[in-house]
Design a protein around this motif. Structure first.
Motif, PDB file in Angstrom:
ATOM      1  N   GLN A 141       0.839  -1.199   0.017  1.00  0.00           N
ATOM      2  CA  GLN A 141      -0.036  -0.065   0.111  1.00  0.00           C
ATOM      3  C   GLN A 141       0.849   1.207  -0.076  1.00  0.00           C
ATOM      4  OE1 GLN A 141      -3.475  -0.212  -0.185  1.00  0.00           O
ATOM      5  NE2 GLN A 141      -2.696  -2.188  -0.698  1.00  0.00           N
ATOM      6  N   ALA A 142       2.180   1.154  -0.193  1.00  0.00           N
ATOM      7  CA  ALA A 142       2.903   2.267  -0.155  1.00  0.00           C
ATOM      8  C   ALA A 142       2.487   3.421  -1.430  1.00  0.00           C
ATOM      9  CB  ALA A 142       4.644   1.812  -0.395  1.00  0.00           C
ATOM     10  N   TYR A 143       2.047   3.017  -2.304  1.00  0.00           N
ATOM     11  CA  TYR A 143       1.563   3.715  -3.275  1.00  0.00           C
ATOM     12  C   TYR A 143       0.650   4.784  -2.789  1.00  0.00           C
ATOM     13  CZ  TYR A 143      -2.207   0.495  -4.267  1.00  0.00           C
ATOM     14  OH  TYR A 143      -3.229  -0.086  -4.190  1.00  0.00           O
ATOM     15  N   HIS A 144      -0.434   4.564  -1.692  1.00  0.00           N
ATOM     16  CA  HIS A 144      -1.284   5.302  -1.156  1.00  0.00           C
ATOM     17  C   HIS A 144      -0.650   6.417  -0.462  1.00  0.00           C
ATOM     18  CE1 HIS A 144      -4.736   3.084  -1.624  1.00  0.00           C
ATOM     19  NE2 HIS A 144      -4.183   1.854  -1.361  1.00  0.00           N
ATOM     20  N   LEU A 145       0.469   6.431   0.003  1.00  0.00           N
ATOM     21  CA  LEU A 145       1.169   7.746   0.688  1.00  0.00           C
ATOM     22  C   LEU A 145       2.255   8.201  -0.070  1.00  0.00           C
ATOM     23  CD1 LEU A 145       2.142   5.281   3.885  1.00  0.00           C
ATOM     24  CD2 LEU A 145       0.333   7.021   3.841  1.00  0.00           C
ATOM     25  N   LEU A 146       2.935   7.600  -0.835  1.00  0.00           N
ATOM     26  CA  LEU A 146       3.823   8.122  -1.822  1.00  0.00           C
ATOM     27  C   LEU A 146       3.535   8.333  -3.272  1.00  0.00           C
ATOM     28  CD1 LEU A 146       7.043   6.341  -0.684  1.00  0.00           C
ATOM     29  CD2 LEU A 146       6.463   8.489   0.031  1.00  0.00           C
ATOM     30  N   GLU A 147       2.468   8.809  -3.372  1.00  0.00           N
ATOM     31  CA  GLU A 147       1.911   8.985  -4.943  1.00  0.00           C
ATOM     32  C   GLU A 147       2.728   9.751  -5.622  1.00  0.00           C
ATOM     33  OE1 GLU A 147       0.619  11.820  -6.669  1.00  0.00           O
ATOM     34  OE2 GLU A 147       0.885  13.076  -4.994  1.00  0.00           O
TER      35      GLU A 147
END
Length: 182
Positions: free
Chosen positions: A8-14
């Motif tokens: 889910q990293a992409y939720h934070l580091l778009e």
């Protein structure tokens, strides 16, 4: 703190605003929605973009080595999502979504007049495409619609929700190390 899955990293580091990518392959233009991109360096201006085999545009980008990255604003939000939910192999997205085009100067892919800005690009490096679907593009020309009043961009959160640009925080007077950059 609560732990969430690393996936889910992409939720934070778009990676930045949602963009539209146009290509032209064998005389046929196409447009796709792209959320995974990043600036790599200032000069020459390099942009990393993920365009996978699931994207109809990947073949065009591989074969022509050029594209346009168009930056839409929130007034195009629903169209941007809808473009991403269909494929250019079966849909003329320009006609379906009423996209207005203009010819580019350096590439055959069209500029999108509906968007705030357009960046004409050429593939600078494709060595990571087979492994990571990552194209390194070099920006060649940039066009911006200075008369456009809507300038807020969309930022995808990875789950169908978006953040919208808000107020500008100008700290340029503190950026002394970067003043020498063009």
């Amino acid at each position: 703190m609560k732990e969430i899955p690393a996936s889910q990293a992409y939720h934070l580091l778009e990676p930045g605003p949602i963009v539209l990518v146009t290509t032209s392959h064998k005389g046929t233009p196409n447009v796709m929605t792209m959320g995974f991109h990043m600036m790599i360096q200032h000069a020459p201006p390099l942009i990393g973009c993920v365009v996978g085999p699931w994207d109809y545009s990947q073949r065009a980008l591989k074969e022509t080595g050029e594209c346009v990255i168009a930056i839409p604003t929130i007034d195009l939000a629903e169209i941007v999502v809808d473009i991403g939910n269909c494929s250019g192999d079966s849909v003329d997205k320009f006609q379906r979504f009423g996209l207005k085009t203009r010819p580019a100067k350096e590439v055959k892919a069209p500029l999108l007049a509906n968007c705030l800005a357009n960046i004409e690009c050429r593939v600078a490096n494709s060595s990571l495409v087979d492994t990571y679907n990552l194209f390194i593009l070099e920006a060649k020309r940039i066009w911006i619609d200075e008369a456009r009043t809507e300038r807020r961009m969309l930022h995808h959160r990875g789950d169908g929700s978006f953040m919208v640009d808000g107020a500008l925080l100008d700290l340029s007077d503190r950026m002394t190390k970067w003043r020498q950059l063009p």
